[in-house]
Design a protein around this motif. Structure first.
Motif, PDB file in Angstrom:
ATOM      1  N   LEU A 132      42.915  46.066  54.040  1.00 34.28           N
ATOM      2  CA  LEU A 132      41.391  45.380  53.671  1.00 34.28           C
ATOM      3  C   LEU A 132      40.739  46.473  53.038  1.00 34.28           C
ATOM      4  O   LEU A 132      40.035  46.025  51.869  1.00 34.28           O
ATOM      5  CB  LEU A 132      40.560  45.309  55.042  1.00 34.28           C
ATOM      6  N   ALA A 133      40.626  47.658  53.285  1.00 32.63           N
ATOM      7  CA  ALA A 133      39.845  48.784  52.974  1.00 32.63           C
ATOM      8  C   ALA A 133      40.417  49.161  51.259  1.00 32.63           C
ATOM      9  O   ALA A 133      39.428  49.182  50.366  1.00 32.63           O
ATOM     10  CB  ALA A 133      39.870  50.141  53.328  1.00 32.63           C
ATOM     11  N   PHE A 134      41.776  48.876  51.193  1.00 35.49           N
ATOM     12  CA  PHE A 134      42.239  49.611  49.817  1.00 35.49           C
ATOM     13  C   PHE A 134      42.717  48.071  48.983  1.00 35.49           C
ATOM     14  O   PHE A 134      42.655  47.980  47.888  1.00 35.49           O
ATOM     15  CB  PHE A 134      43.547  50.375  49.809  1.00 35.49           C
ATOM     16  N   GLY A 135      43.259  47.114  49.873  1.00 42.26           N
ATOM     17  CA  GLY A 135      43.636  45.935  49.117  1.00 42.26           C
ATOM     18  C   GLY A 135      42.589  44.941  48.949  1.00 42.26           C
ATOM     19  O   GLY A 135      42.628  44.172  47.922  1.00 42.26           O
ATOM     20  N   GLY A 136      41.370  44.948  49.579  1.00 45.22           N
ATOM     21  CA  GLY A 136      40.199  44.099  49.186  1.00 45.22           C
ATOM     22  C   GLY A 136      39.932  44.387  47.798  1.00 45.22           C
ATOM     23  O   GLY A 136      39.729  43.364  47.075  1.00 45.22           O
ATOM     24  N   PRO A 137      39.707  45.527  47.482  1.00 47.41           N
ATOM     25  CA  PRO A 137      38.960  45.943  46.061  1.00 47.41           C
ATOM     26  C   PRO A 137      40.306  45.689  45.025  1.00 47.41           C
ATOM     27  O   PRO A 137      39.774  45.040  43.940  1.00 47.41           O
ATOM     28  CB  PRO A 137      38.878  47.678  46.060  1.00 47.41           C
ATOM     29  N   ALA A 138      41.484  45.722  45.501  1.00 48.04           N
ATOM     30  CA  ALA A 138      42.482  45.328  44.327  1.00 48.04           C
ATOM     31  C   ALA A 138      42.440  43.868  44.337  1.00 48.04           C
ATOM     32  O   ALA A 138      42.596  43.301  43.375  1.00 48.04           O
ATOM     33  CB  ALA A 138      43.800  45.870  45.071  1.00 48.04           C
ATOM     34  N   LEU A 139      42.363  43.186  45.638  1.00 48.68           N
ATOM     35  CA  LEU A 139      42.112  41.692  45.196  1.00 48.68           C
ATOM     36  C   LEU A 139      41.166  41.231  44.377  1.00 48.68           C
ATOM     37  O   LEU A 139      41.349  40.330  43.747  1.00 48.68           O
ATOM     38  CB  LEU A 139      42.175  41.022  46.787  1.00 48.68           C
ATOM     39  N   MET A 140      39.851  42.113  44.533  1.00 49.86           N
ATOM     40  CA  MET A 140      38.733  41.670  43.710  1.00 49.86           C
ATOM     41  C   MET A 140      39.071  42.074  42.356  1.00 49.86           C
ATOM     42  O   MET A 140      38.888  41.111  41.377  1.00 49.86           O
ATOM     43  CB  MET A 140      37.474  42.681  44.283  1.00 49.86           C
ATOM     44  N   SER A 141      39.765  42.911  42.086  1.00 52.72           N
ATOM     45  CA  SER A 141      39.944  43.178  40.720  1.00 52.72           C
ATOM     46  C   SER A 141      40.994  42.122  40.107  1.00 52.72           C
ATOM     47  O   SER A 141      40.885  41.794  38.720  1.00 52.72           O
ATOM     48  CB  SER A 141      40.791  44.439  40.485  1.00 52.72           C
ATOM     49  N   HIS A 142      41.924  41.784  40.860  1.00 47.10           N
ATOM     50  CA  HIS A 142      43.041  40.696  40.436  1.00 47.10           C
ATOM     51  C   HIS A 142      42.002  39.386  40.410  1.00 47.10           C
ATOM     52  O   HIS A 142      42.414  38.543  39.311  1.00 47.10           O
ATOM     53  CB  HIS A 142      43.863  40.430  41.508  1.00 47.10           C
ATOM     54  N   LEU A 143      41.283  39.011  41.380  1.00 46.03           N
ATOM     55  CA  LEU A 143      40.395  37.915  40.911  1.00 46.03           C
ATOM     56  C   LEU A 143      39.645  37.851  39.740  1.00 46.03           C
ATOM     57  O   LEU A 143      39.305  36.928  39.002  1.00 46.03           O
ATOM     58  CB  LEU A 143      39.647  37.675  42.308  1.00 46.03           C
ATOM     59  N   ARG A 144      39.119  39.133  39.399  1.00 47.79           N
ATOM     60  CA  ARG A 144      38.058  39.038  38.083  1.00 47.79           C
ATOM     61  C   ARG A 144      39.149  39.149  36.930  1.00 47.79           C
ATOM     62  O   ARG A 144      38.674  38.407  36.075  1.00 47.79           O
ATOM     63  CB  ARG A 144      37.797  40.727  38.159  1.00 47.79           C
ATOM     64  N   ARG A 145      40.406  39.590  36.878  1.00 52.42           N
ATOM     65  CA  ARG A 145      41.148  39.074  35.834  1.00 52.42           C
ATOM     66  C   ARG A 145      41.525  37.654  35.634  1.00 52.42           C
ATOM     67  O   ARG A 145      41.464  37.283  34.691  1.00 52.42           O
ATOM     68  CB  ARG A 145      42.404  39.984  35.944  1.00 52.42           C
ATOM     69  N   ILE A 146      41.503  36.961  37.137  1.00 55.82           N
ATOM     70  CA  ILE A 146      41.983  35.700  36.865  1.00 55.82           C
ATOM     71  C   ILE A 146      40.805  34.918  36.330  1.00 55.82           C
ATOM     72  O   ILE A 146      40.765  34.172  35.573  1.00 55.82           O
ATOM     73  CB  ILE A 146      42.402  35.057  38.369  1.00 55.82           C
ATOM     74  N   MET A 147      39.623  35.217  36.918  1.00 50.64           N
ATOM     75  CA  MET A 147      38.257  34.540  36.364  1.00 50.64           C
ATOM     76  C   MET A 147      38.200  34.705  34.944  1.00 50.64           C
ATOM     77  O   MET A 147      37.636  33.991  34.325  1.00 50.64           O
ATOM     78  CB  MET A 147      37.134  34.891  37.185  1.00 50.64           C
ATOM     79  N   LEU A 148      38.195  36.006  34.436  1.00 51.26           N
ATOM     80  CA  LEU A 148      37.917  36.100  33.070  1.00 51.26           C
ATOM     81  C   LEU A 148      38.836  35.582  32.074  1.00 51.26           C
ATOM     82  O   LEU A 148      38.694  35.453  30.803  1.00 51.26           O
ATOM     83  CB  LEU A 148      38.008  37.945  32.818  1.00 51.26           C
ATOM     84  N   ALA A 149      40.028  35.312  32.518  1.00 52.68           N
ATOM     85  CA  ALA A 149      41.241  34.825  31.891  1.00 52.68           C
ATOM     86  C   ALA A 149      40.961  33.166  31.602  1.00 52.68           C
ATOM     87  O   ALA A 149      41.626  32.801  30.701  1.00 52.68           O
ATOM     88  CB  ALA A 149      42.726  35.070  32.084  1.00 52.68           C
ATOM     89  N   ARG A 150      40.056  32.469  32.486  1.00 53.46           N
ATOM     90  CA  ARG A 150      40.054  31.256  32.299  1.00 53.46           C
ATOM     91  C   ARG A 150      39.345  30.870  31.067  1.00 53.46           C
ATOM     92  O   ARG A 150      38.574  31.374  30.868  1.00 53.46           O
ATOM     93  CB  ARG A 150      39.113  30.959  33.709  1.00 53.46           C
ATOM     94  N   PRO A 151      39.598  29.862  30.516  1.00 53.49           N
ATOM     95  CA  PRO A 151      38.900  29.368  29.292  1.00 53.49           C
ATOM     96  C   PRO A 151      37.428  29.310  29.546  1.00 53.49           C
ATOM     97  O   PRO A 151      37.081  28.846  30.843  1.00 53.49           O
ATOM     98  CB  PRO A 151      39.409  27.888  29.062  1.00 53.49           C
ATOM     99  N   LEU A 152      36.800  29.553  28.624  1.00 55.46           N
ATOM    100  CA  LEU A 152      35.076  29.506  28.642  1.00 55.46           C
ATOM    101  C   LEU A 152      34.863  27.977  28.949  1.00 55.46           C
ATOM    102  O   LEU A 152      33.713  27.830  29.372  1.00 55.46           O
ATOM    103  CB  LEU A 152      34.583  30.013  27.292  1.00 55.46           C
ATOM    104  N   ALA A 153      35.327  26.980  28.444  1.00 54.41           N
ATOM    105  CA  ALA A 153      34.746  25.637  28.514  1.00 54.41           C
ATOM    106  C   ALA A 153      35.268  24.779  29.761  1.00 54.41           C
ATOM    107  O   ALA A 153      35.038  23.954  29.720  1.00 54.41           O
ATOM    108  CB  ALA A 153      35.120  24.872  27.275  1.00 54.41           C
ATOM    109  N   GLY A 154      35.840  25.787  30.802  1.00 52.86           N
ATOM    110  CA  GLY A 154      36.562  25.204  31.881  1.00 52.86           C
ATOM    111  C   GLY A 154      37.950  24.758  31.596  1.00 52.86           C
ATOM    112  O   GLY A 154      38.533  25.288  30.780  1.00 52.86           O
ATOM    113  N   ASN A 155      38.502  23.768  32.302  1.00 45.21           N
ATOM    114  CA  ASN A 155      39.724  23.472  32.217  1.00 45.21           C
ATOM    115  C   ASN A 155      40.167  22.665  30.965  1.00 45.21           C
ATOM    116  O   ASN A 155      39.586  22.003  30.443  1.00 45.21           O
ATOM    117  CB  ASN A 155      40.140  22.237  33.417  1.00 45.21           C
TER     118      ASN A 155
END
Length: 155
Positions: A132-155
């Protein structure tokens, strides 16, 4: 009336910058993961001690600590799951993270108990807390990359 290319580029850069701000404010902060991990290990150790006053004190500390963390997150007021940002890949990542930590903790705890090791639940909880302590922030970084890679206009 046509928009000059430089103005379009600047507008797109501004949109991407705003999206990054939205994404960043929706991530669970690092301090939360470490705090949850510490509370979890302390609570499990208190319960596993079997000493009534330690169990009671550990429970109170856990409830108050968890309440304080939740209140802090609510006051922060921005963290929330946004399915349109996280997508299926993000949801699967969260589920896999949760299932992996659960399997590690339960598996190790039962294995240690079968071997007769003292405090098997607490010892089984330690790698979960570290996850949790170390993987949680890593998960957040992963989710950030996923969210920023999504198209601006949605699907």
């Amino acid at each position: 009336m046509s928009i000059p290319p430089v103005d379009a580029e600047l507008a797109l850069a501004e949109i991407q910058s705003r999206r990054a701000q939205v994404v960043d404010t929706n991530l669970v902060p690092r301090w939360f993961w470490f705090s949850i991990a510490a509370l979890m290990v302390a609570f499990v150790a208190a319960v596993e001690s079997g000493v009534t006053w330690v169990v009671a004190t550990g429970t109170i500390v856990y409830v108050l600590g968890l309440s304080a963390l939740i209140i802090a997150m609510v006051r922060r007021g921005q963290v929330q799951v946004r399915p349109e940002l996280i997508g299926v890949r993000g949801g699967v990542s969260i589920a896999a993270f949760t299932l992996a930590l659960t399997a590690i903790g339960i598996g190790l705890g039962f294995a240690l108990d079968a071997l007769g090791v003292p405090f098997p639940a607490t010892l089984g909880c330690v790698p979960v807390a570290l996850g949790l302590a170390f993987g949680g922030p890593a998960l957040m970084s992963h989710l950030r990359r996923i969210m920023l890679a999504r198209p601006l206009a949605g699907n």
